[in-house]
Write a protein that holds these residues in place. Structure first.
Motif, PDB file in Angstrom:
ATOM      1  N   THR A 127       0.833  -1.209   0.000  1.00 19.83           N
ATOM      2  CA  THR A 127       0.000   0.000   0.000  1.00 19.83           C
ATOM      3  C   THR A 127       0.864   1.253   0.000  1.00 19.83           C
ATOM      4  OG1 THR A 127      -1.736  -1.162   1.169  1.00 19.83           O
ATOM      5  CG2 THR A 127      -1.832   1.230   1.216  1.00 19.83           C
ATOM      6  N   GLN A 128       1.916   1.211   0.774  1.00 17.86           N
ATOM      7  CA  GLN A 128       2.825   2.357   0.822  1.00 17.86           C
ATOM      8  C   GLN A 128       3.462   2.592  -0.548  1.00 17.86           C
ATOM      9  OE1 GLN A 128       5.976   1.854   3.658  1.00 17.86           O
ATOM     10  NE2 GLN A 128       6.682   3.955   3.472  1.00 17.86           N
ATOM     11  N   LEU A 129       3.876   1.526  -1.205  1.00 22.34           N
ATOM     12  CA  LEU A 129       4.475   1.667  -2.536  1.00 22.34           C
ATOM     13  C   LEU A 129       3.453   2.153  -3.557  1.00 22.34           C
ATOM     14  CD1 LEU A 129       6.707  -1.514  -2.710  1.00 22.34           C
ATOM     15  CD2 LEU A 129       7.468   0.858  -2.607  1.00 22.34           C
ATOM     16  N   LYS A 130       2.249   1.625  -3.463  1.00 21.01           N
ATOM     17  CA  LYS A 130       1.206   1.968  -4.420  1.00 21.01           C
ATOM     18  C   LYS A 130       0.773   3.425  -4.298  1.00 21.01           C
ATOM     19  CE  LYS A 130      -2.786  -0.276  -4.142  1.00 21.01           C
ATOM     20  NZ  LYS A 130      -3.819  -1.316  -4.275  1.00 21.01           N
ATOM     21  N   ASN A 131       0.810   3.950  -3.087  1.00 22.75           N
ATOM     22  CA  ASN A 131       0.302   5.294  -2.846  1.00 22.75           C
ATOM     23  C   ASN A 131       1.389   6.347  -2.643  1.00 22.75           C
ATOM     24  OD1 ASN A 131      -2.484   4.620  -2.933  1.00 22.75           O
ATOM     25  ND2 ASN A 131      -2.219   3.614  -0.966  1.00 22.75           N
ATOM     26  N   GLN A 132       2.610   6.023  -2.999  1.00 24.53           N
ATOM     27  CA  GLN A 132       3.663   7.015  -2.811  1.00 24.53           C
ATOM     28  C   GLN A 132       3.558   8.131  -3.850  1.00 24.53           C
ATOM     29  OE1 GLN A 132       7.635   5.545  -3.388  1.00 24.53           O
ATOM     30  NE2 GLN A 132       6.992   4.149  -4.996  1.00 24.53           N
ATOM     31  N   ASP A 133       4.104   9.254  -3.516  1.00 25.36           N
ATOM     32  CA  ASP A 133       4.104  10.423  -4.392  1.00 25.36           C
ATOM     33  C   ASP A 133       5.063  10.162  -5.552  1.00 25.36           C
ATOM     34  OD1 ASP A 133       4.173  12.885  -5.605  1.00 25.36           O
ATOM     35  OD2 ASP A 133       4.888  13.987  -3.844  1.00 25.36           O
ATOM     36  N   PRO A 134       4.583  10.184  -6.799  1.00 23.31           N
ATOM     37  CA  PRO A 134       5.464   9.888  -7.936  1.00 23.31           C
ATOM     38  C   PRO A 134       6.576  10.934  -8.115  1.00 23.31           C
ATOM     39  CG  PRO A 134       3.251  10.434  -8.698  1.00 23.31           C
ATOM     40  CD  PRO A 134       3.212  10.412  -7.211  1.00 23.31           C
ATOM     41  N   LEU A 135       6.349  12.139  -7.613  1.00 22.39           N
ATOM     42  CA  LEU A 135       7.379  13.169  -7.725  1.00 22.39           C
ATOM     43  C   LEU A 135       8.404  13.076  -6.598  1.00 22.39           C
ATOM     44  CD1 LEU A 135       5.152  16.198  -8.751  1.00 22.39           C
ATOM     45  CD2 LEU A 135       6.517  14.699 -10.225  1.00 22.39           C
ATOM     46  N   ARG A 181      16.787   3.035   0.138  1.00 23.86           N
ATOM     47  CA  ARG A 181      17.299   2.513   1.403  1.00 23.86           C
ATOM     48  C   ARG A 181      16.148   2.197   2.360  1.00 23.86           C
ATOM     49  NH1 ARG A 181      21.636   7.140   1.926  1.00 23.86           N
ATOM     50  NH2 ARG A 181      20.017   8.029   0.647  1.00 23.86           N
ATOM     51  N   GLU A 182      15.117   3.036   2.363  1.00 30.28           N
ATOM     52  CA  GLU A 182      13.946   2.762   3.208  1.00 30.28           C
ATOM     53  C   GLU A 182      13.268   1.467   2.767  1.00 30.28           C
ATOM     54  OE1 GLU A 182      11.055   5.914   3.700  1.00 30.28           O
ATOM     55  OE2 GLU A 182      12.613   7.397   3.304  1.00 30.28           O
ATOM     56  N   ILE A 229      14.610  -1.092   1.155  1.00 29.65           N
ATOM     57  CA  ILE A 229      15.457  -2.243   1.493  1.00 29.65           C
ATOM     58  C   ILE A 229      15.369  -2.537   2.993  1.00 29.65           C
ATOM     59  CG2 ILE A 229      17.860  -3.037   1.626  1.00 29.65           C
ATOM     60  CD1 ILE A 229      18.276  -1.539  -1.066  1.00 29.65           C
ATOM     61  N   ALA A 230      15.339  -1.495   3.807  1.00 36.97           N
ATOM     62  CA  ALA A 230      15.218  -1.689   5.262  1.00 36.97           C
ATOM     63  C   ALA A 230      13.892  -2.353   5.606  1.00 36.97           C
ATOM     64  CB  ALA A 230      15.356  -0.350   5.981  1.00 36.97           C
ATOM     65  N   GLN A 231      12.814  -1.947   4.952  1.00 35.53           N
ATOM     66  CA  GLN A 231      11.510  -2.547   5.228  1.00 35.53           C
ATOM     67  C   GLN A 231      11.460  -4.003   4.762  1.00 35.53           C
ATOM     68  OE1 GLN A 231       8.638   0.178   3.578  1.00 35.53           O
ATOM     69  NE2 GLN A 231       8.634   1.435   5.420  1.00 35.53           N
ATOM     70  N   LEU A 232      12.091  -4.307   3.636  1.00 30.52           N
ATOM     71  CA  LEU A 232      12.148  -5.700   3.186  1.00 30.52           C
ATOM     72  C   LEU A 232      12.957  -6.552   4.165  1.00 30.52           C
ATOM     73  CD1 LEU A 232      12.565  -5.408  -0.681  1.00 30.52           C
ATOM     74  CD2 LEU A 232      10.592  -6.230   0.589  1.00 30.52           C
ATOM     75  N   ALA A 233      14.025  -5.973   4.709  1.00 34.30           N
ATOM     76  CA  ALA A 233      14.819  -6.695   5.704  1.00 34.30           C
ATOM     77  C   ALA A 233      13.983  -6.950   6.953  1.00 34.30           C
ATOM     78  CB  ALA A 233      16.079  -5.905   6.043  1.00 34.30           C
ATOM     79  N   GLN A 234      13.179  -5.975   7.364  1.00 29.48           N
ATOM     80  CA  GLN A 234      12.301  -6.158   8.520  1.00 29.48           C
ATOM     81  C   GLN A 234      11.281  -7.255   8.248  1.00 29.48           C
ATOM     82  OE1 GLN A 234      10.702  -2.240   9.046  1.00 29.48           O
ATOM     83  NE2 GLN A 234      12.325  -1.603  10.448  1.00 29.48           N
ATOM     84  N   PHE A 235      10.755  -7.278   7.038  1.00 29.21           N
ATOM     85  CA  PHE A 235       9.788  -8.307   6.656  1.00 29.21           C
ATOM     86  C   PHE A 235      10.429  -9.686   6.735  1.00 29.21           C
ATOM     87  CE2 PHE A 235       8.000 -10.963   3.243  1.00 29.21           C
ATOM     88  CZ  PHE A 235       6.724 -11.110   3.735  1.00 29.21           C
ATOM     89  N   SER A 236      11.640  -9.809   6.216  1.00 26.80           N
ATOM     90  CA  SER A 236      12.349 -11.081   6.242  1.00 26.80           C
ATOM     91  C   SER A 236      12.632 -11.513   7.675  1.00 26.80           C
ATOM     92  CB  SER A 236      13.655 -10.958   5.462  1.00 26.80           C
ATOM     93  OG  SER A 236      14.382 -12.151   5.529  1.00 26.80           O
ATOM     94  N   THR A 237      13.028 -10.572   8.516  1.00 30.74           N
ATOM     95  CA  THR A 237      13.299 -10.875   9.920  1.00 30.74           C
ATOM     96  C   THR A 237      12.035 -11.337  10.624  1.00 30.74           C
ATOM     97  OG1 THR A 237      15.076  -9.248   9.951  1.00 30.74           O
ATOM     98  CG2 THR A 237      14.189  -9.922  12.083  1.00 30.74           C
ATOM     99  N   LEU A 238      10.925 -10.672  10.381  1.00 34.44           N
ATOM    100  CA  LEU A 238       9.645 -11.060  10.975  1.00 34.44           C
ATOM    101  C   LEU A 238       9.269 -12.479  10.578  1.00 34.44           C
ATOM    102  CD1 LEU A 238       6.947 -10.410  12.447  1.00 34.44           C
ATOM    103  CD2 LEU A 238       6.140  -9.489  10.261  1.00 34.44           C
TER     104      LEU A 238
END
Length: 131
Positions: free
Chosen positions: A35-43, A49-50, A52-61
């Protein structure tokens, strides 16, 4: 160039309300990330880095949940043949103590149960173990 700023996030919020009393899981985390990716501001897109950090958190979870499930399986299997004390609560809210030898261990809906004297006991209800 027109930019659509009318985001529809109410459906995600409404789905989340029904499970506020339960724990957030990996599916919830992934839904939030998408949802965050889908609704981010295109500009002003999300910093890589954010992301990648969130994907790392997902993997850790996910790994923590897998490890927790494995530990519960080991705990349950190690109780086979041992005498336990357990406190269980029935549907009316009445508590009772069950004492006896664990005959069977099984998993149902992600939770481990022990069978003692024909009574099904959740693994977390065990209060003491005798050798």
């Amino acid at each position: 160039m027109d930019i659509n700023t009318n985001y529809n996030v109410t459906s995600i919020y409404n789905n989340r309300v029904s499970t506020l009393n339960s724990q957030l899981g990996k599916d919830d985390f992934l839904k939030l990330l998408v949802t965050q990716l889908k609704n981010q501001d295109p500009l002003n897109p999300m910093d890589d880095r954010e992301f990648i950090a969130q994907l790392a958190q997902f993997s850790t979870l996910e790994q923590m949940q897998n490890m927790n499930s494995s530990i519960n399986a080991i705990r349950a299997i190690n109780l086979i043949g041992k005498n336990i004390y357990a406190t269980i609560t029935d549907n009316n809210g009445n508590s009772r103590t069950v004492i006896g030898k664990v005959d069977v261990v099984y998993k149902q809906n992600g939770e481990y149960f022990l069978e003692v004297n024909g009574i099904d006991i959740p693994l977390d209800a065990v209060t003491a173990v005798l050798e």
